[in-house]
Each structure stands twice: as structure tokens, then as C-alpha cells.
Design an enzyme around this catalytic site. Structure first.
Site, PDB file in Angstrom:
ATOM      1  CG  HIS A   1      29.000   4.305   6.592  1.00 50.15           C
ATOM      2  ND1 HIS A   1      28.581   3.030   6.892  1.00 50.15           N
ATOM      3  CD2 HIS A   1      28.050   4.844   5.796  1.00 50.15           C
ATOM      4  CE1 HIS A   1      27.431   2.798   6.286  1.00 50.15           C
ATOM      5  NE2 HIS A   1      27.079   3.887   5.606  1.00 50.15           N
TER       6      HIS A   1
ATOM      7  CG  HIS B   1      23.936   4.914   8.760  1.00 53.99           C
ATOM      8  ND1 HIS B   1      22.915   5.756   8.395  1.00 53.99           N
ATOM      9  CD2 HIS B   1      24.652   4.703   7.627  1.00 53.99           C
ATOM     10  CE1 HIS B   1      22.989   6.027   7.098  1.00 53.99           C
ATOM     11  NE2 HIS B   1      24.045   5.392   6.607  1.00 53.99           N
TER      12      HIS B   1
END
Length: 664
Positions: A74, A59
Site C-alpha cells: 500500500h 496506490h
């Protein structure tokens, strides 16, 4: 001041970091940056350098730039909780070297949303305290790999230098041009046309015009439209590729380059045209914009036309009353796409002409706003000017407010204005203010231009046409039928046919019938006959898919799908349909066919029955419609269409590109 660019890792709406729904990032604990509400799952590198971190849950990806900036991308908020089945595919690993704009990952937006997680992509410079003085994000709608933020580096940080070429034929020229326009930090983006590399610079004053002119391989320097243009000649594509290769993929814009090439080709072609060729080209371009704007809604128009036709049939046979809720509900289903057509056309015309589709959709909403419609239809008339009723005032200036429901041409004209106004607004309004003030000024200026200027002009033209048609009709029903039948659907293209509707309404409300409406009905049958021939003749499945419902819609009294979807697009078919309309109109006038209802075309057969008893109007309608249909069908089958027309349309972009190369 030392500056570098950070590219956008994904496409979407770029927002300030403090607005993201994660306190760790929004409070700046991870450093300065920005967020993006993504519209596409493709992820690209925001900076050139090395991959220094890939989270186990995939992620988050970390990068260290060649200039020392440490950047974290992110993917989503709280998506680390999806580690058991991560909705990500990462193409890089720790230690890999990447170029800014290079594809590095994919994120499954649908999977993230279905897991009730936020898809927001956050980018932060994690060593902000050591490296960054200020980070300014470029807020608004963005594509992946474009400049997302300008970073001002602290004094001790080395400024990014011009990247040297890799030895290609045009690399040295590209390096020199970049250096002379002020270096990479002075470049916002770059595109090209047929002969020129076009830079968008932060400060044109930093560019050394004379030095660039004297470079071997450069013809000249020009400045126009907010662009710093370096004239290269036939090698422009190679030089552009070398420049983007050195700056980074995010600085280039293939879509904008294609538009610029097309405009430049059109400009060069225009210079070589004779006056008559310019008229033909202008009209052809206008028809192309109209049909291109209408194609996306053709299916809806056809479906709505069929529904309206069925409702008219139910009403004519007294199966449904116009005063019942059933009628009102079904009528709304069939009529809404026409009533709110300015909204849809505003959106599609803006996409066709390069303006903001959402803003033009809002402007369409302004024109169909109930209070505006009410002002146009029931507003108090305080006077007349050039034949137009003055029914409102704007800051004390008396104006004529027209009704724009069912209209298309004002919105296409508005989209054209927006395509010229929008780039200028973006040049003069600071980046941090664009998200609010570009839509503000655009909605006010374009809506005002349509309501105060374009609307009255169209109304004046409509009134003059209506007066001319009435004058022709009084001369001879047969001659007027021939002329009106041949040209009525041309008026429909430009929305000028609404000048005829009040005449028809007045006829029916005062006398109970309308000879003029019978002629108009013949033109609908002709458009249906032409598109029917195409539906039967074409071997292309996509043409048949459009032509069959357009045929039914035209026979139900709605010709827009037939015209915009097929007949106008392939040119000759509209002419053969208009000839059929002229023949049908001539016979309708010659037979003195009368009409006692509004619903026309074949679906309106009961409108031709005299309430006092069946007379020749009914049989005249059948005869005229049959001949009308046969003429339009036969001419279109023989002369108006072939599948080669479809192939030529599909090949047009290739031919244009070839013409561009030859022109240069």
C-alpha cells in the site's frame, strides 16, 4: 520450522506495523506486516509470484507468491484520495509474473507530501490467518529489495524449495551451494569479493562444510567476520550472479560486494608489499581518508574563511569592534563551520569509512557539547600526567579532557573505530534490539575512546611538538623559520597545530607580539600561492571551481580548503607549497619579522604594523610573502600539478579493478 523472507518494497526506515498511522493496518485487520517511511520512490516486488491486483488509483498492488502468501503493498496513507492525479507509475498489470526485487512502480514522494498525505508504505500478508504463524520485521534503515521480514509458515504450508537454475554454466553449482548452506530460508544476504561468495546465514550450523568443499568448482570453505565464505576463485562473479538469480535480487548487495572486493584487493596487495611500500601505502591511504572526509565541506570552509578574513580586515581598520553585536554575529557566521567541524567531519568520515554517518555526527556533537568544551577550557586542574593537565575524572579515573572544536583527526580516528565496532555490534545484538542498542553502545564507546584515550594521546603529541618547536626557535630564527615554515601545515592536517596556538596567544598577551605567528603566516601564503597556480593552470571547470575560492580563503588565513580540496589530493602540490612555506619562513625569521595581531596571511597585513611606528617588520613581511608566493606558485606550476593528475585520480577505480583481476 518453515520460514520464508519478504523483501522491502522501498528504501527507508522500517517500522512496526502497529506504529503506522492507519488503524486498519496498525490493528492488524489486513494481516501481519510492517511499514516503511520511504526515502526513495522506487518500488520493488517483495516476493516472487504473480500480480493479482492493481488499484485503479494505482496506490496499492497485490501479489500472490509462489508459496501461496498473499501480499499487499500500500503506497502511502489516504493516497486513494489523489486518484484524479495519482502520484504513482505502475510498471506491471494483473497477471504479470514478477521476481522478488524486480522494479514494479514509482511513487512521487514530493507530490504526496505537498498534498498533505503520509508517504508511509505499508506491506501486509493478507492471508495471515491461513498461512502465517509469526512475522518478524527487520527494523531500522533498509534499502529496497533486502530482507524486510522473516515469516514463519504454518505446518501445512509447503516450504519454499531451492529454485533450480535456468541452464547456465554455474547454475547447478549455485543450486548445490544454496542447498548445502541450509536452503534459502537460512540465508540472510550474500555478497562477494575477488575470490569468495560470502553468505550471512541465520545459523551456520546448518551449513554442510564438507559437502560444499567437495563440490566441483569450490576450492574451500572459511568462516570469518560473521560470514560463511565459499572460496570459488576467478569464477566468483559468475557463481554469485547465479546464486542471487536463484535466491532473488533482494538477497544480493552490490555496494557491500564492491567494498569487500576493495578490501580483499588491498589485503592481497598488502601481502606483496615491501616494508617501505607498506609505509607509503598506509600514509597514502590515511591522506585519502582525510581528504575524502573533508571534500564535502571544503566549499563551506572556503566561504567561512573568506568571511573571517573580511571580518579581520574590518577589525584591523577599526571599522568594527570585537565587543559589538555586529562583530559577534558575523563572527558566528564565519566561525560556526570550524567550531562544529567535528560534527561535519564525523558524518563525512563515517560515509567514507563505512560507519553510520548519523551516529558519528552525534559523537561530534558530544565533543562540541558546551559542558565538554567548558570542562576542557576552564576545568579545575588537579594535577599533571605526561605533561597533560588532569582537569576531570571519569568514574573516579583522572583524565585530561581536551578541546575538540576546530578538530578533524580525532573524529576520523573515531569513524575508523566505528567502522570496526559497528559490524560486530550488529552481529551480536538481536535484530529487534539493534535500532536502540547499536547507537547506544557506539556513542558511549566511541565518545569515551576519543575523550579518554585518543584526546590525551593527541594532546601529548601536541605538547611534545610545541616544546620541540620552541626549542628550535630559540636556536636560530632563520633555521626555525625554515623548519616550521616547511612542516607547519603538516601539523594542520593532523590537528596538532593547536599546540602552537597557545604559544602564540601567550606571546601576544604577555609581550604584545609574536615572531612565531609571523612564520605561521608565511605557510598560509604558500598554500595560497600553490592553489592559485592550479586555479590558473587547470583547464577543468570543477578544479577551478574549487581552486579559486580556496585561494582567496588561504590568503584570508584559512588553508584547509586549499589543502584538503586541492593540494593534498594531488600530492606534489602540497610538497611544492611546503617548500614555498619553508622559503617564506626562512626569510621571515632572517628578517626578524614580528607580528602584533592574530590574523595572518595576506589579509593580516595590518598585523605586521608596529603600534609604536612602522618598522622593517612590515616591509620584511611584504618581501617574504612576495618571494614565498612566487616560489610556491612557480614550483607548483612547473612540477606540482598537471591536468593529467586529475585524469589519473578519475581513472584510479578502473585501474584498481584491473589490478584486482590481475592479482587473481
Amino acid at each position: 520450522m518453515k520460514q520464508v523472507h519478504l523483501l522491502t518494497p522501498v528504501a527507508g526506515q522500517l517500522v512496526p506495523l502497529e506504529s503506522v498511522h492507519d488503524p486498519v493496518f496498525s490493528q492488524g485487520m489486513m494481516g501481519q506486516g510492517f511499514g516503511i517511511e520511504p526515502t526513495d520512490g522506487q518500488v520493488v516486488a517483495p516476493i516472487s509470484g504473480k500480480v493479482t491486483m492493481v488499484a485503479a488509483s494505482l496506490h496499492a498492488i497485490g501479489f500472490t507468491g509462489n508459496n501461496g502468501l498473499e501480499v499487499l503493498v500500500h503506497l502511502g496513507i489516504d493516497t486513494v484520495e489523489l486518484a484524479d492525479r495519482p502520484p504513482f507509475k505502475v510498471n506491471v498489470q494483473v497477471g504479470d509474473t514478477v521476481e522478488a526485487g524486480e522494479k514494479v512502480a514509482m511513487m512521487d514522494l514530493a507530490a504526496i507530501t505537498s498534498a498533505n498525505k503520509d508517504t508511509t508504505v505499508i506491506m501486509a500478508v493478507t492471508n495471515t490467518a491461513d498461512m502465517v504463524t509469526k512475522l518478524t520485521p527487520e527494523l531500522g534503515e533498509v534499502r529496497a529489495g533486502v530482507v524486510g521480514a522473516v515469516v514463519e509458515l504454518k505446518e501445512h504450508v509447503a516450504e519454499a524449495s531451492v529454485v533450480k537454475g535456468k541452464g547456465g554454466k554455474y547454475d547447478e553449482l549455485a543450486t548445490q551451494i544454496i542447498a548445502q548452506v541450509g536452503g534459502p530460508v537460512n540465508v540472510k544476504s550474500v555478497i562477494h569479493c575477488i575470490t569468495r561468495v560470502r553468505f550471512y546465514l541465520k545459523d551456520e550450523g546448518q551449513a554442510n562444510d564438507e559437502a560444499i568443499r567437495n563440490l566441483k568448482g569450490v576450492i574451500d570453505v572459511a568462516k570469518a567476520g560473521g560470514q560463511y565464505q565459499v572460496v570459488i576463485g576467478p569464477a566468483v562473479t559468475d557463481v554469485y550472479d547465479a546464486i542471487v538469480g536463484q535466491l532473488g535480487a533482494g538477497f544480493g548487495d552490490a555496494d557491500a560486494s564492491a567494498v569487500a572486493m576493495e578490501k580483499e584487493a588491498n589485503r592481497l596487495a598488502w601481502q606483496k608489499m615491501t616494508p617501505w611500500q607498506k609505509v607509503k601505502h598506509g600514509f597514502s591511504s590515511l591522506i585519502g581518508v582525510i581528504t575524502g572526509s573533508m571534500i564535502p565541506v571544503i566549499g563551506l570552509l572556503a566561504a567561512s574563511g573568506i568571511l573571517k578574513g573580511i571580518l579581520s580586515l574590518l577589525k584591523n581598520f577599526n571599522l568594527v569592534s570585537a565587543t559589538t553585536p555586529t562583530y559577534v554575529i558575523i563572527n558566528a557566521m564565519g566561525d560556526s563551520v570550524f567550531y562544529f567541524l567535528p560534527i561535519f567531519v564525523g558524518f563525512t568520515a563515517a560515509k567514507k569509512l563505512g560507519a553510520d554517518p548519523v551516529i558519528m555526527g552525534i559523537i561530534g556533537g558530544v565533543l562540541t557539547y558546551p559542558a565538554i568544551v567548558g570542562m576542557a577550557t576552564t576545568g579545575k586542574v588537579t594535577g599533571h600526567l605526561l605533561g597533560m593537565a588532569i582537569n576531570a575524572n571519569f568514574f573516579g579515573i583522572p583524565v585530561h579532557v581536551a578541546s575538540y572544536t576546530y578538530s578533524i583527526f580525532p573524529m576520523i580516528a573515531g569513524a575508523w573505530l566505528a567502522s570496526k565496532l559497528e559490524p560486530w555490534l550488529k552481529r551480536v545484538i538481536p535484530t529487534v534490539l539493534r535500532m536502540i542498542f547499536v547507537p547506544l553502545f557506539e556513542v558511549v564507546i566511541i565518545s569515551g575512546a576519543i575523550i579518554i584515550i585518543l584526546g590525551p594521546i593527541i594532546t601529548a603529541l601536541s605538547g611534545a611538538l610545541a616544546a620541540g618547536i620552541v626549542a628550535i626557535y630559540k636556536l636560530s630564527p632563520a633555521i626555525s623559520g625554515l623548519i616550521i615554515g616547511g612542516f607547519y601545515q603538516v601539523l594542520v592536517i593532523f590537528g596538532l597545530h593547536w599546540a602552537i596556538i597557545p604559544i602564540v596567544v601567550n606571546d601576544i598577551t604577555t609581550t604584545g607580539h609574536s615572531y612565531l605567528n609571523a612564520i605561521v603566516s608565511a605557510t598560509m601564503v604558500a598554500q595560497g600561492g600553490a592553489v592559485l597556480a592550479i586555479a590558473l593552470k587547470s583547464k577543468f571547470a570543477n578544479i577551478k571551481e574549487l581552486a579559486w575560492p580556496a585561494t582567496i580563503s588561504a590568503f584570508c588565513g584559512v588553508t584547509e580548503p586549499a589543502m584538503y580540496g586541492i593540494n593534498l589530493k594531488y600530492g606534489r602540490a602540497f610538497i611544492t607549497a611546503s617548500i614555498g612555506g619553508a622559503v617564506g619562513g626562512f626569510l621571515t625569521g632572517l628578517f626578524n619579522v614580528n607580528m602584533w595581531g592574530f590574523a595572518g596571511s595576506l589579509i593580516g597585513v595590518t598585523s605586521f604594523i608596529n603600534p609604536k611606528g612602522l618598522d622593517f617588520s612590515f616591509y620584511g613581511f611584504l618581501i617574504a610573502s612576495a618571494i614565498d608566493l612566487i616560489v610556491a606558485f612557480t614550483l607548483t606550476w612547473m612540477f606540482g600539478f598537471s591536468d593529467n593528475d586529475v585524469k589519473n585520480v578519475k581513472k584510479a577505480p578502473e585501474k584498481k579493478h584491473l589490478g584486482q583481476q590481475v592479482a587473481n
